[in-house]
Design a protein around this motif. Structure first.
Motif, PDB file in Angstrom:
ATOM      1  N   SER A 176       0.839  -1.209   0.000  1.00  0.00           N
ATOM      2  CA  SER A 176       0.000   0.000   0.000  1.00  0.00           C
ATOM      3  C   SER A 176       0.872   1.256   0.000  1.00  0.00           C
ATOM      4  CB  SER A 176      -0.912  -0.008   1.232  1.00  0.00           C
ATOM      5  OG  SER A 176      -0.132  -0.117   2.416  1.00  0.00           O
ATOM      6  N   THR A 188       5.985   2.857  -3.378  1.00  0.00           N
ATOM      7  CA  THR A 188       6.494   2.020  -4.479  1.00  0.00           C
ATOM      8  C   THR A 188       5.647   0.754  -4.633  1.00  0.00           C
ATOM      9  OG1 THR A 188       8.086   0.923  -3.007  1.00  0.00           O
ATOM     10  CG2 THR A 188       8.860   2.841  -4.250  1.00  0.00           C
ATOM     11  N   ARG A 240       0.117  -4.574   6.586  1.00  0.00           N
ATOM     12  CA  ARG A 240      -0.729  -4.817   7.760  1.00  0.00           C
ATOM     13  C   ARG A 240      -2.200  -4.682   7.408  1.00  0.00           C
ATOM     14  NH1 ARG A 240       2.129  -0.442  11.398  1.00  0.00           N
ATOM     15  NH2 ARG A 240       1.752   0.564   9.400  1.00  0.00           N
ATOM     16  N   SER A 241      -2.500  -3.754   6.479  1.00  0.00           N
ATOM     17  CA  SER A 241      -3.900  -3.504   6.131  1.00  0.00           C
ATOM     18  C   SER A 241      -4.223  -3.981   4.718  1.00  0.00           C
ATOM     19  CB  SER A 241      -4.182  -2.003   6.230  1.00  0.00           C
ATOM     20  OG  SER A 241      -3.316  -1.320   5.340  1.00  0.00           O
TER      21      SER A 241
HETATM   22  N1  LIG Z   1      11.137   7.940   0.485  1.00  0.00           N
HETATM   23  C1  LIG Z   1      12.343   7.947  -0.056  1.00  0.00           C
HETATM   24  O1  LIG Z   1      12.800   8.949  -0.619  1.00  0.00           O
HETATM   25  C2  LIG Z   1      13.191   6.693  -0.004  1.00  0.00           C
HETATM   26  C3  LIG Z   1      14.396   6.659  -0.726  1.00  0.00           C
HETATM   27  C4  LIG Z   1      15.157   5.479  -0.680  1.00  0.00           C
HETATM   28  C5  LIG Z   1      14.715   4.396   0.059  1.00  0.00           C
HETATM   29  N2  LIG Z   1      13.519   4.479   0.745  1.00  0.00           N
HETATM   30  C6  LIG Z   1      13.072   3.322   1.525  1.00  0.00           C
HETATM   31  O2  LIG Z   1      11.866   2.862   1.003  1.00  0.00           O
HETATM   32  C7  LIG Z   1      11.181   2.114   2.028  1.00  0.00           C
HETATM   33  C8  LIG Z   1       9.718   2.524   2.049  1.00  0.00           C
HETATM   34  O3  LIG Z   1       9.127   2.185   0.812  1.00  0.00           O
HETATM   35  P1  LIG Z   1       7.850   2.981   0.279  1.00  0.00           P
HETATM   36  O4  LIG Z   1       8.171   4.449   0.323  1.00  0.00           O
HETATM   37  O5  LIG Z   1       7.434   2.371  -0.989  1.00  0.00           O
HETATM   38  O6  LIG Z   1       6.768   2.645   1.405  1.00  0.00           O
HETATM   39  P2  LIG Z   1       5.906   3.668   2.264  1.00  0.00           P
HETATM   40  O7  LIG Z   1       5.173   4.597   1.351  1.00  0.00           O
HETATM   41  O8  LIG Z   1       6.800   4.253   3.319  1.00  0.00           O
HETATM   42  O9  LIG Z   1       4.846   2.701   2.913  1.00  0.00           O
HETATM   43  C9  LIG Z   1       5.203   1.739   3.899  1.00  0.00           C
HETATM   44  C10 LIG Z   1       4.527   0.420   3.556  1.00  0.00           C
HETATM   45  O10 LIG Z   1       4.902  -0.553   4.535  1.00  0.00           O
HETATM   46  C11 LIG Z   1       3.734  -1.069   5.182  1.00  0.00           C
HETATM   47  N3  LIG Z   1       4.082  -1.280   6.589  1.00  0.00           N
HETATM   48  C12 LIG Z   1       4.327  -0.348   7.541  1.00  0.00           C
HETATM   49  N4  LIG Z   1       4.606  -0.949   8.715  1.00  0.00           N
HETATM   50  C13 LIG Z   1       4.541  -2.286   8.492  1.00  0.00           C
HETATM   51  C14 LIG Z   1       4.721  -3.435   9.324  1.00  0.00           C
HETATM   52  N5  LIG Z   1       5.001  -3.341  10.629  1.00  0.00           N
HETATM   53  N6  LIG Z   1       4.586  -4.658   8.760  1.00  0.00           N
HETATM   54  C15 LIG Z   1       4.276  -4.796   7.451  1.00  0.00           C
HETATM   55  N7  LIG Z   1       4.087  -3.745   6.612  1.00  0.00           N
HETATM   56  C16 LIG Z   1       4.218  -2.502   7.141  1.00  0.00           C
HETATM   57  C17 LIG Z   1       2.661  -0.013   4.964  1.00  0.00           C
HETATM   58  O11 LIG Z   1       1.349  -0.558   4.905  1.00  0.00           O
HETATM   59  P3  LIG Z   1       0.436  -0.847   6.204  1.00  0.00           P
HETATM   60  O12 LIG Z   1       0.363   0.442   6.946  1.00  0.00           O
HETATM   61  O13 LIG Z   1      -0.857  -1.325   5.630  1.00  0.00           O
HETATM   62  O14 LIG Z   1       1.144  -1.931   6.942  1.00  0.00           O
HETATM   63  C18 LIG Z   1       3.019   0.491   3.564  1.00  0.00           C
HETATM   64  O15 LIG Z   1       2.509  -0.384   2.585  1.00  0.00           O
HETATM   65  C19 LIG Z   1      11.906   2.436   3.329  1.00  0.00           C
HETATM   66  O16 LIG Z   1      12.758   1.360   3.654  1.00  0.00           O
HETATM   67  C20 LIG Z   1      12.718   3.649   2.966  1.00  0.00           C
HETATM   68  O17 LIG Z   1      13.844   3.805   3.794  1.00  0.00           O
HETATM   69  C21 LIG Z   1      12.760   5.584   0.711  1.00  0.00           C
END
Ligand SMILES: NC(=O)c1ccc[n+]([C@@H]2O[C@H](COP(=O)([O-])OP(=O)(O)OC[C@H]3O[C@@H](n4cnc5c(N)ncnc54)[C@H](OP(=O)(O)O)[C@@H]3O)[C@@H](O)[C@H]2O)c1
Length: 277
Positions: free
Chosen positions: A14, A17, A37-38
């Motif tokens: 969700s 990415t 989680r959701s």
């Molecule tokens: N933003 C940037 O500029 C950037 C750059 C490089 C790397 N990154 C890395 O990218 C990653 C984040 O990716 P993203 O930005 O695509 O995701 P995101 O938008 O931060 O969303 C987080 C996702 O993880 C799920 N989540 C959160 N807590 C969880 C848990 N305890 N168990 C299972 N799922 C969980 C959330 O859904 P639910 O709430 O439904 O669980 C959601 O789907 C991080 O590791 C970050 O360091 C980010």
């Protein structure tokens, strides 16, 4: 060669990415388990009992790092035992140069897939465009003031759609095992320039304010961020100021055969969708 009848598990489905990756894979006819989680498939990093059900029958996994690096290691072992033969892990560009305070979780996730004994590929991404409309910098833009300790070092922001498209290719095509790809957008721009572009497209007045690292930490703590988060963000900006992430890369073009999405295109699309209204 992966068993093509099997499914792809997308963790963080969700998120910025994961959401786009699920759409891309399903559009190409792949069978996908959208997990969080959701999500459609329940997966919680803090509840290991949810892992095995989510991964059973999957042949490949898109992995975003859990807060606890040990969880990544345990999950990857279980997933391999269950038949997963390929991991694509999302990480951060410069992780090998930036202070370890930046993200032990991403360091741990990288190590877990490297040690998996099966195929793995790591995506090390620059800061996403979508941080400006779906994450950290959205509310400050709405409030009219984005304040960061970034100086004049430019950043080649990368679009979450490009990360998703690259991840889809790495999950479904062969020839990427053992590769670490630095993914950026096509041009580097300063945060002041990014704010000016967004303000113009959104028709709002937004100011970019330069802070010292100490001032930034004080502001983060006042906004309710934890001391650890403030330390991690300051470590990230120190690495960015040092220029470790500043050069655009050609990885999107090499993998997808097309140019990455540029910042102006992202801003125009997000503004049209009402991101900053
Ligand atoms: N933003 C940037 O500029 C950037 C750059 C490089 C790397 N990154 C890395 O990218 C990653 C984040 O990716 P993203 O930005 O695509 O995701 P995101 O938008 O931060 O969303 C987080 C996702 O993880 C799920 N989540 C959160 N807590 C969880 C848990 N305890 N168990 C299972 N799922 C969980 C959330 O859904 P639910 O709430 O439904 O669980 C959601 O789907 C991080 O590791 C970050 O360091 C980010």
């Amino acid at each position: 060669m992966l068993n093509e009848t099997k499914e792809i598990l997308v963790i963080g489905a969700s998120g910025k990415t994961g959401r786009r990756l699920v759409r891309r894979l399903r559009g190409a006819g792949e069978r996908v388990r959208a997990a969080s989680r959701s999500g459609e498939v329940r997966f919680d990093w803090t509840q290991p009992t949810t892992w095995l059900r989510a991964v059973a029958g999957a042949s490949a996994v898109y992995l975003i790092a859990p807060a606890d690096p040990a969880a990544a290691n345990d999950f990857v072992s279980q997933a391999v035992q269950s038949g997963v033969g390929r991991f694509v892990a999302l990480s951060g560009r410069g992780i090998d140069k930036i202070d370890q305070d930046f993200s032990p979780s991403m360091v741990g996730a990288e190590q877990a897939v490297r040690d998996s004994g099966v195929e793995w590929t790591i995506i090390r991404a620059n800061n996403f465009n979508q941080n400006f409309d779906e994450d950290l910098w959205h509310q400050p833009l709405i409030d009219g003031r984005l304040a960061l300790p970034m100086g004049a070092t430019p950043e080649p922001f990368v679009d979450a759609q490009d990360i998703a498209d690259v991840a889809a290719a790495l999950l479904t095509e062969n020839g990427h095992h053992g590769q670490v790809y630095d993914l950026s957008g096509p041009h580097a721009l300063t945060f002041a320039e990014a704010v000016t572009t967004i303000a113009k497209a959104a028709g709002r007045s937004v100011q970019y304010v330069e802070l010292t690292p100490e001032q930034y930490r004080t502001e983060l703590l006042a906004e309710g961020y934890s001391a650890d988060d403030a330390t991690a963000l300051n470590a990230m900006f120190a690495g960015m100021r040092a220029g470790y992430l500043a050069q655009p890369t050609d990885a999107v073009r090499r993998i997808l055969g097309r140019d990455p999405i540029d910042f102006d295109t992202y801003v125009a699309r997000a503004a049209t969708a009402g991101a900053w209204q």
